[in-house]
Design a protein around this motif. Structure first.
Motif, PDB file in Angstrom:
ATOM      1  N   ALA A   1      61.068   3.423  47.085  1.00  0.00           N
ATOM      2  CA  ALA A   1      60.601   4.643  47.734  1.00  0.00           C
ATOM      3  C   ALA A   1      61.748   5.433  48.362  1.00  0.00           C
ATOM      4  CB  ALA A   1      59.557   4.288  48.795  1.00  0.00           C
ATOM      5  N   LEU A   2      62.771   4.742  48.821  1.00  0.00           N
ATOM      6  CA  LEU A   2      63.908   5.402  49.462  1.00  0.00           C
ATOM      7  C   LEU A   2      64.986   5.822  48.466  1.00  0.00           C
ATOM      8  CD1 LEU A   2      64.378   3.165  52.619  1.00  0.00           C
ATOM      9  CD2 LEU A   2      63.355   5.444  52.526  1.00  0.00           C
ATOM     10  N   LEU A   3      64.898   5.340  47.228  1.00  0.00           N
ATOM     11  CA  LEU A   3      65.967   5.585  46.261  1.00  0.00           C
ATOM     12  C   LEU A   3      66.234   7.075  46.014  1.00  0.00           C
ATOM     13  CD1 LEU A   3      68.018   4.191  44.469  1.00  0.00           C
ATOM     14  CD2 LEU A   3      66.297   4.155  42.635  1.00  0.00           C
ATOM     15  N   PRO A   4      65.211   7.902  45.782  1.00  0.00           N
ATOM     16  CA  PRO A   4      65.521   9.326  45.583  1.00  0.00           C
ATOM     17  C   PRO A   4      66.217   9.961  46.774  1.00  0.00           C
ATOM     18  CG  PRO A   4      63.283   8.830  44.867  1.00  0.00           C
ATOM     19  CD  PRO A   4      63.785   7.621  45.596  1.00  0.00           C
ATOM     20  N   LEU A   5      65.816   9.562  47.954  1.00  0.00           N
ATOM     21  CA  LEU A   5      66.441  10.110  49.152  1.00  0.00           C
ATOM     22  C   LEU A   5      67.892   9.671  49.267  1.00  0.00           C
ATOM     23  CD1 LEU A   5      65.970  11.752  51.749  1.00  0.00           C
ATOM     24  CD2 LEU A   5      65.289   9.623  52.870  1.00  0.00           C
TER      25      LEU A   5
ATOM     26  N   GLY B   1      69.478  12.813  48.290  1.00  0.00           N
ATOM     27  CA  GLY B   1      69.438  13.379  49.631  1.00  0.00           C
ATOM     28  C   GLY B   1      68.137  14.087  49.945  1.00  0.00           C
ATOM     29  N   ARG B   2      67.203  14.101  49.026  1.00  0.00           N
ATOM     30  CA  ARG B   2      65.924  14.764  49.232  1.00  0.00           C
ATOM     31  C   ARG B   2      64.922  14.258  48.187  1.00  0.00           C
ATOM     32  NH1 ARG B   2      65.062  18.828  45.491  1.00  0.00           N
ATOM     33  NH2 ARG B   2      66.853  19.253  44.128  1.00  0.00           N
ATOM     34  N   TYR B   3      63.661  14.602  48.391  1.00  0.00           N
ATOM     35  CA  TYR B   3      62.614  14.308  47.417  1.00  0.00           C
ATOM     36  C   TYR B   3      62.254  15.595  46.672  1.00  0.00           C
ATOM     37  CZ  TYR B   3      61.700   9.793  49.655  1.00  0.00           C
ATOM     38  OH  TYR B   3      61.820   8.529  50.143  1.00  0.00           O
ATOM     39  N   ASP B   4      61.998  15.479  45.366  1.00  0.00           N
ATOM     40  CA  ASP B   4      61.421  16.576  44.613  1.00  0.00           C
ATOM     41  C   ASP B   4      60.260  16.029  43.790  1.00  0.00           C
ATOM     42  OD1 ASP B   4      62.560  15.270  42.410  1.00  0.00           O
ATOM     43  OD2 ASP B   4      64.346  16.537  42.443  1.00  0.00           O
ATOM     44  N   VAL B   5      59.520  16.914  43.139  1.00  0.00           N
ATOM     45  CA  VAL B   5      58.307  16.499  42.428  1.00  0.00           C
ATOM     46  C   VAL B   5      58.595  15.495  41.319  1.00  0.00           C
ATOM     47  CG1 VAL B   5      56.364  17.294  41.027  1.00  0.00           C
ATOM     48  CG2 VAL B   5      57.075  18.604  43.035  1.00  0.00           C
TER      49      VAL B   5
ATOM     50  N   SER C   1      61.120  13.344  40.889  1.00  0.00           N
ATOM     51  CA  SER C   1      61.551  12.040  41.410  1.00  0.00           C
ATOM     52  C   SER C   1      60.420  11.321  42.120  1.00  0.00           C
ATOM     53  CB  SER C   1      62.747  12.220  42.349  1.00  0.00           C
ATOM     54  OG  SER C   1      62.367  12.976  43.503  1.00  0.00           O
ATOM     55  N   ALA C   2      59.562  12.089  42.811  1.00  0.00           N
ATOM     56  CA  ALA C   2      58.431  11.468  43.499  1.00  0.00           C
ATOM     57  C   ALA C   2      57.450  10.871  42.503  1.00  0.00           C
ATOM     58  CB  ALA C   2      57.733  12.495  44.394  1.00  0.00           C
ATOM     59  N   ILE C   3      57.171  11.641  41.411  1.00  0.00           N
ATOM     60  CA  ILE C   3      56.257  11.128  40.387  1.00  0.00           C
ATOM     61  C   ILE C   3      56.837   9.893  39.716  1.00  0.00           C
ATOM     62  CG2 ILE C   3      55.182  11.648  38.169  1.00  0.00           C
ATOM     63  CD1 ILE C   3      54.946  14.559  39.084  1.00  0.00           C
ATOM     64  N   ALA C   4      58.133   9.938  39.377  1.00  0.00           N
ATOM     65  CA  ALA C   4      58.773   8.795  38.735  1.00  0.00           C
ATOM     66  C   ALA C   4      58.746   7.566  39.642  1.00  0.00           C
ATOM     67  CB  ALA C   4      60.214   9.155  38.367  1.00  0.00           C
ATOM     68  N   THR C   5      59.003   7.771  40.915  1.00  0.00           N
ATOM     69  CA  THR C   5      58.991   6.652  41.868  1.00  0.00           C
ATOM     70  C   THR C   5      57.611   6.034  41.965  1.00  0.00           C
ATOM     71  OG1 THR C   5      60.771   7.651  43.162  1.00  0.00           O
ATOM     72  CG2 THR C   5      59.398   5.996  44.254  1.00  0.00           C
TER      73      THR C   5
END
Length: 215
Positions: A55-59, A63-67, A69-73
């Protein structure tokens, strides 16, 4: 009423063995509880840690979340949870089982070290118990007189039977228990009539709290 009993070298040796057996039993119980919780919590804690890292990997990377990366996570986490019980959890259980012989050796070495340490300590501390003990009972409590001349008064409301073996009772106040201390009361006496001594023992035990029996 007085309870009088003597302790000789054989009594001290028996008391040493009783105390060591009780401490080793508590030591073994601690290891068993640790193994129980390790087996019970290892899988869920490991899964929780992996999910948190994912859950923290994209951040961490972007450095931020986007759509995207959130869907992939979310997809990766969902797949991980679906496969966890079939793949990872059985593997963790096998890893725990494979480590049991090593844990048993660690437990045995730890118990051996504890026993050696206890024997050294008790060989010094129990020497002062050799001789005549006098327990004076009254309405308020008990006055304990040890062979080295020390005296200790304990009120009945404070007195607890913390351990029992085939030969001795171990009694203490709650304050003494927190320090790991206890007084020894023999189940038999050569200093008094047997019936009188048993009657005195019954009087003491009737006033004790939390009586227990340990090896």
């Amino acid at each position: 009423m007085e309870l009088r009993f003597s302790m000789d070298a054989a009594d001290l040796q028996q008391l040493t063995e009783d105390i060591i057996a009780s401490r080793l039993a508590r030591h073994e119980h601690s290891f068993e509880r640790l193994a129980h919780w390790q087996a019970r919590l290892l899988a869920p804690l490991t899964l929780s840690l992996i999910v948190l890292l994912l859950a923290l990997l994209p951040l961490l990377v972007q450095g931020r979340y986007d759509v995207p990366s959130a869907i992939a996570t979310l997809l990766v986490i969902g797949l991980l949870v679906l496969l966890w019980r079939r793949v990872a959890e059985p593997w963790l259980q096998r890893a725990v089982q494979a480590g049991q012989p090593r844990n048993a050796r660690i437990r045995q070495r730890s118990a051996a070290r504890l026993e050696r340490s206890l024997r050294r300590q008790l060989s010094r501390s129990l020497t002062r118990l050799r001789g005549l003990h006098v327990w004076t009972l009254d309405e308020q409590g008990v006055l304990l007189s040890t062979p080295d001349g020390q005296q200790q008064r304990i009120a009945w409301r404070q007195l607890e039977c913390v351990a029992e073996s085939d030969h001795f009772y171990r009694l203490a106040s709650r304050a003494q228990q927190r320090l790991g201390l206890a007084y020894t009361l023999s189940k038999h006496s050569c200093e008094m009539d047997a019936a009188t001594y048993r009657a005195g023992l019954a009087q003491v035990l009737a006033r004790c709290r939390n009586a227990s029996r340990r090896p």
